[in-house]
Motif scaffolding. Sequence first.
Motif, mmCIF file in Angstrom:
data_model
loop_
_atom_site.group_PDB
_atom_site.id
_atom_site.type_symbol
_atom_site.label_atom_id
_atom_site.label_comp_id
_atom_site.label_asym_id
_atom_site.label_seq_id
_atom_site.Cartn_x
_atom_site.Cartn_y
_atom_site.Cartn_z
ATOM 1 N N THR A 197 0.843 -1.193 0.000
ATOM 2 C CA THR A 197 0.000 0.000 0.000
ATOM 3 C C THR A 197 0.876 1.240 0.000
ATOM 4 O O THR A 197 2.022 1.204 0.461
ATOM 5 C CB THR A 197 -0.928 0.036 1.229
ATOM 6 O OG1 THR A 197 -1.659 1.254 1.225
ATOM 7 C CG2 THR A 197 -0.142 -0.068 2.524
ATOM 8 N N LYS A 229 -0.668 4.376 0.828
ATOM 9 C CA LYS A 229 -1.462 5.417 1.489
ATOM 10 C C LYS A 229 -0.673 6.156 2.564
ATOM 11 O O LYS A 229 -0.752 7.377 2.679
ATOM 12 C CB LYS A 229 -2.729 4.797 2.080
ATOM 13 C CG LYS A 229 -3.760 4.375 1.043
ATOM 14 C CD LYS A 229 -5.028 3.857 1.713
ATOM 15 C CE LYS A 229 -6.079 3.483 0.676
ATOM 16 N NZ LYS A 229 -7.319 2.960 1.302
ATOM 17 N N SER A 270 -1.394 -6.237 3.407
ATOM 18 C CA SER A 270 -2.810 -5.972 3.621
ATOM 19 C C SER A 270 -3.556 -7.291 3.685
ATOM 20 O O SER A 270 -3.263 -8.219 2.939
ATOM 21 C CB SER A 270 -3.387 -5.149 2.459
ATOM 22 O OG SER A 270 -2.971 -3.815 2.534
ATOM 23 N N PHE A 288 -6.347 -6.227 0.368
ATOM 24 C CA PHE A 288 -6.098 -4.962 -0.303
ATOM 25 C C PHE A 288 -6.062 -5.199 -1.796
ATOM 26 O O PHE A 288 -5.355 -6.056 -2.279
ATOM 27 C CB PHE A 288 -4.762 -4.358 0.165
ATOM 28 C CG PHE A 288 -4.468 -3.010 -0.430
ATOM 29 C CD1 PHE A 288 -3.671 -2.894 -1.548
ATOM 30 C CD2 PHE A 288 -5.015 -1.862 0.127
ATOM 31 C CE1 PHE A 288 -3.401 -1.659 -2.098
ATOM 32 C CE2 PHE A 288 -4.746 -0.630 -0.429
ATOM 33 C CZ PHE A 288 -3.934 -0.531 -1.537
#
Length: 427
Positions: free
Chosen positions: A104, A106, A405, A408
């Motif tokens: 990820t 983010k 994740s 994800f």
Amino acid sequence: MQEGVINIVILISFLIEVVLLLRLEKVLWDTYYTPLNFLMIPYTGIVLLNILLPVNLDFYPFYFPSILIWSIGLIIFFIPSLLLGLIYNKHKPEEKKEFPDPATFKSLYIIGSVLLVFTLFYIYRKTLTLEEIIGSDEFASETLARGVWAHIREVLLAVMILSIYLVNKNRAWLFILIFGVLIVSITYQVKGWVIIPVLAGIIMRLIAKKTILKLKYVLYTVIGGFAIFFLSYYLLYVFTVEDGELDSNLMAFIYNHSIFYLTSGTAGLGMDLKAGILEQAHPEYIFAPFHNLLSLIDGRSIVVPINSLYIDIGWAGSNVRTFFGTLYINLGFWWTICYILIFSAVIYGLVFRMKHKPSLWTLSIISFVNGLLVMGWFDFYFATLSVIEIPLTLLFFSGLISLKSVSFKNKDNIIHPLTSKKKMLKV
């Protein structure tokens, strides 16, 4: 006549050494993207530029014996590469290892965006309260060169390095971080710290084969570098020269300063050696990052690793002496050899680990170090706290964005872990 022959012999011998080492590095590590090559090739190019400078620029003739410092230094730097490279080839993995794509992005984007917005707002507020004008060295010194904002700037540099590596057409939003941090870096007015993080991100892509080196990419990099020079010197000219305008005087100013910047390390070392080394040795300069960390504990005085001696190289004065030159001047011959051996062993030890166990943190740290080595033609960049702060920040973000994740899924090469494997990048 005899001096000219000696100069030619020194140069040709060095060029032969460069070609041999370049080939040996490829044989040992299956790639040209090695620390020695990133240090050696740019210096060679700058030296040739320095030698071929037109007489009408009023620079002093290049001092060829200064090349010997680099000839010896490169051979010493190669020794750990040779030893670890032989071990690597003896125990080379049967299959090429791969870099896993992060799970990820983010956290990188959120943290980087928040810090960038606060930094840009801080710079804007300072433009309203300070007498110094944005773009000047004085403004940079009052804003981003000290205190908490200096450390935030270091974090943002790490964010930019990883963003350059991760960006693609599906992650175009990372360009916001990249260009935002570039604005902050240009405001800081230290050209090396604008260039190095960009180089580090590009080197990450090259090593991981996300980007294949092509002539057009080299041209883009050169054009981008000159654009940074132009903008930096344009701001300097406009804010220090009354009624500064984009005219022939400005273009001549930028041209001369750019040539001076590119050759100040090689020419500065040459003139210093020719004069018999004018400055005193300061070993603490080389170890300044660790010395200054200890100052937080025992209160010792801070070391500012900046050479105060400017030597005239013909057009202006230079206080930089290249990577090996700075080591030699401050540590002497034998201690310089010891330092280079240990330094190279640590770096190639990381390369060895990356080859056997590829990870984002080894790739990012090695690429950052390689970015510093690329600038070895200018000066020794390992004497600042950045060589500790930025790798630690890279380690933090690498771990954060590599967390798995549970479920994800997006279009950036990350697929549901129960249905397929993640796409990998070959070493």
